[in-house]
Design a protein around this motif. Structure first.
Motif, PDB file in Angstrom:
ATOM      1  N   UNK A 292      28.741  72.986   6.734  1.00  0.00           N
ATOM      2  CA  UNK A 292      29.008  72.786   8.163  1.00  0.00           C
ATOM      3  C   UNK A 292      28.879  74.088   8.935  1.00  0.00           C
ATOM      4  N   UNK A 293      28.779  75.220   8.233  1.00  0.00           N
ATOM      5  CA  UNK A 293      28.648  76.508   8.898  1.00  0.00           C
ATOM      6  C   UNK A 293      27.221  77.012   8.857  1.00  0.00           C
TER       7      UNK A 293
ATOM      8  N   UNK B 162      11.781  75.872   3.467  1.00  0.00           N
ATOM      9  CA  UNK B 162      12.404  76.417   2.256  1.00  0.00           C
ATOM     10  C   UNK B 162      13.908  76.643   2.431  1.00  0.00           C
ATOM     11  N   UNK B 163      14.310  77.122   3.580  1.00  0.00           N
ATOM     12  CA  UNK B 163      15.706  77.473   3.757  1.00  0.00           C
ATOM     13  C   UNK B 163      16.457  76.513   4.670  1.00  0.00           C
ATOM     14  N   UNK B 164      15.900  75.296   4.857  1.00  0.00           N
ATOM     15  CA  UNK B 164      16.566  74.356   5.751  1.00  0.00           C
ATOM     16  C   UNK B 164      17.833  73.814   5.089  1.00  0.00           C
ATOM     17  N   UNK B 165      18.676  73.174   5.904  1.00  0.00           N
ATOM     18  CA  UNK B 165      19.944  72.654   5.400  1.00  0.00           C
ATOM     19  C   UNK B 165      19.734  71.617   4.307  1.00  0.00           C
TER      20      UNK B 165
ATOM     21  N   UNK C  18      35.150  67.638   7.371  1.00  0.00           N
ATOM     22  CA  UNK C  18      34.825  67.504   5.951  1.00  0.00           C
ATOM     23  C   UNK C  18      36.010  68.007   5.135  1.00  0.00           C
ATOM     24  N   UNK C  19      36.210  67.410   3.930  1.00  0.00           N
ATOM     25  CA  UNK C  19      37.233  67.969   3.053  1.00  0.00           C
ATOM     26  C   UNK C  19      36.647  68.516   1.771  1.00  0.00           C
TER      27      UNK C  19
ATOM     28  N   UNK D   7      31.639  81.341   5.956  1.00  0.00           N
ATOM     29  CA  UNK D   7      30.353  80.763   5.605  1.00  0.00           C
ATOM     30  C   UNK D   7      30.014  80.718   4.132  1.00  0.00           C
ATOM     31  N   UNK D   8      30.974  80.950   3.248  1.00  0.00           N
ATOM     32  CA  UNK D   8      30.757  80.794   1.815  1.00  0.00           C
ATOM     33  C   UNK D   8      29.532  81.510   1.314  1.00  0.00           C
TER      34      UNK D   8
END
Lengths: 380, 183
Positions: A217-218, A8-11, A208-209, A300-301
């Motif tokens: 990425x975090x 459920x919470x994977x990337x 990444x931009x 980490x947004x």
């Protein structure tokens, strides 16, 4: 493998999240049953854009008025006062009352001022802030547009706001305004470099931009946020970013462009009514944007605070991403306000020395060290 | 006819008219600041055209370098050298016949490109969107398709210009700079 249910919470689950949950509901009511194909085509292409503009306008107005209230409250508490209390609960409606007052005030133009530029200037900083809001990822599925060159876009477009200040100060035909504008211009151009280098450091590390990809990425535990992932120097980079963005926002202690004791009000001395409030609005949205950019790049947004223990992490994932985003952003905004009401103002030459003789070499050195860490694989 | 116009065409016509309007205003305005503002409009619309061509990186670079750098520098120069409302700018060449000849020649030169542009057999598909990674890899590519030499030459040129500017601005021997406020 393909049939396997994604955790459920994977990337991957976060990346593939439903992209338009709110927009689809609203768009359902505007079906495309038009007689003319051309109008239908234009409408379907523009409905997303119009919807985004509407939401962002409401968001910008609401955020700015809330931040003005917060600024006054924080300032008051730091000076052992109460701040606004009369209008609405806790004085929350005070900024709305102020806004109504400003809208109905007369717009005065000094004699000899250039009318076209004088009335054009206040809208440029607000436009720039609006354009930056478009790429900020509020949540895994709340972002107006995810462009490939997001980080560069942020640097490029936020430089656009400087025109409003320069032109407004010049067109006012007043010495205080012109001095304030020249100071603001010099200060913002200088500190823009430091902000840009701070963001490019993270672009280099993550590869990444796009802002959304930088957040992803975090992914992982709290150690994967860029502030901690790059040992020690991540924290240094974050502090450098905070200092340079405070200066780029023209906020205290670096509020030399509008130093009240020297220049009356700097570049907006001659502005009144709605033109003044546009400058003010841009200033507060820019503060939110600086907080949001700091959150996206370093903290980490929208990813939750996880420490690698499954039970704890699952509870943290239950809190929606936008709540994390706003919590982190408002933490940085609180830091900005804390700076403003704690430090005395430096002189203009001290400010310039700080940027060109300390911040810029420090940032360059930080990028070199981070590059060495990256090649040696010393990231946490 | 109407239905064959896509939204891209619509944006293209709007942006090109803005560019042409801005360009005319830049050269015809007598107030230097107004010229600079129209130049911003012109460059911004050009960035829009680049976005229509799927060249996002070029568009962003256009905004960052030309608007954020060149025009800001121009504004600083104008602020420090002219006074508000000063409209006594004299044209460099006053001979109308000479100016007209130059204009017609330039127009003919531009018009000579029109046949090759409207050639219907020309490939008219949009360019593919190159990611920033590809752009960066191409810049630092050592092979024949790369741009490493121009990239490095430009870097050295900018460095030389920067050191030169600092050397000119420093001017230690001037006695006027001696009584500066010390830190």
């Amino acid at each position: 493998m393909a049939k396997e249910e994604l955790a459920k919470n994977s990337l991957e689950a976060l990346k593939n999240a439903d992209q338009h949950p709110v927009g689809d509901v609203i768009r359902k009511y505007f079906s495309e049953n038009f007689e003319n194909e051309f109008i239908a085509h234009v409408f379907s292409s523009s409905s997303n854009i119009l919807l985004s503009i509407l939401v962002m306008t409401a968001f910008a107005g609401g955020t700015a008025s809330f931040l003005i209230w917060l600024e006054r409250k924080v300032c008051a508490r730091m000076q052992v006062r109460l701040g606004p209390t009369r209008v609405g609960p806790f004085g929350l409606l005070q900024s709305i009352a102020d806004g109504i007052k400003l809208v109905f005030k007369e717009m005065l133009r000094p004699k000899g001022a250039d009318p076209f530029i004088f009335y054009l200037a206040p809208f440029l900083p607000a436009t720039a802030s609006f354009l930056v809001l478009a790429v900020i990822p509020f949540d895994k599925n709340i972002q107006v547009v995810d462009i490939d060159v997001g980080a560069l876009y942020v640097i490029a477009v936020s430089g656009f706001g400087i025109f409003g200040i320069l032109l407004g100060g010049w067109a006012s035909n007043s010495k205080y305004s012109l001095l304030g504008a020249m100071r603001a211009g010099a200060q913002m151009i200088s500190y823009e470099i430091s902000v840009g280098l701070g963001l490019l450091l993270i672009v280099m590390l993550s590869g990444e931009t796009s802002l959304r990809e930088i957040v992803f990425s975090q992914y992982g535990t709290v150690n994967n946020w860029w502030i901690f992932k790059l040992p020690i120097f991540g924290i240094i980079a974050f502090i450098l970013f905070l200092i340079s963005s405070t200066a780029e926002l023209n906020r205290g202690p670096f509020d030399l462009p509008e130093a009240e004791s020297e220049l009356s009000a700097g570049f907006h001395t001659e502005y009144s009514g709605i033109t003044f409030s546009m400058f003010f609005l841009a200033e507060f949205i820019n503060m939110f944007i600086a907080g949001a950019i700091g959150t996206t790049f370093f903290l980490g947004g929208f990813l939750p605070f996880t420490i690698g223990i499954e039970g704890f992490d699952n509870i943290m994932f239950m809190i929606p991403g936008w709540a994390w985003f706003f919590a982190k952003t408002y933490f940085i905004i609180f830091l900005f306000m804390w700076f403003r009401w704690s430090f005395p103002r430096p002189r203009i030459d001290q400010l310039m020395n700080l940027e060109w003789k300390f911040m810029l070499p420090a940032n360059l050195l930080n990028i070199i060290i981070a590059g060495a860490f990256l090649t040696l694989g010393w990231l946490l | 006819m109407l239905s064959s116009i896509t939204i891209q065409d619509l944006f293209f016509f709007v942006l090109s008219s803005v560019i042409i309007f801005g360009a005319i205003m830049v050269v015809s305005s007598k107030n230097l600041i107004h010229s600079a503002i129209n130049l911003i409009l012109c460059l911004f619309s050009t960035a829009g055209l680049f976005i229509l061509l799927n060249a996002e990186f070029v568009a962003i670079a256009q905004v960052m370098v030309y608007i954020g750098g060149v025009v800001v520098f121009m504004l600083f120069t104008i602020f420090l050298t002219t006074r508000l409302g000063e409209e006594h700018l004299e044209p460099l060449f006053k001979n109308k016949f000479f100016n007209g000849t130059i204009l017609v020649m330039a127009a003919c030169w531009v018009a000579s490109f029109i046949p090759s542009v409207i050639d219907p057999e020309r490939d008219q598909t949009f360019a593919q969107n190159a990611s920033l990674t590809e752009v960066g890899a191409r810049f630092l590519d050592l092979r024949e398709s790369g741009f490493i030499v121009p990239f490095e030459v430009i870097s050295v040129l900018i460095l030389v210009a920067m050191i030169g500017a600092i050397a000119i601005a420093k001017n230690d021997n001037d006695p006027k700079n001696k009584d500066e406020v010390s830190n």
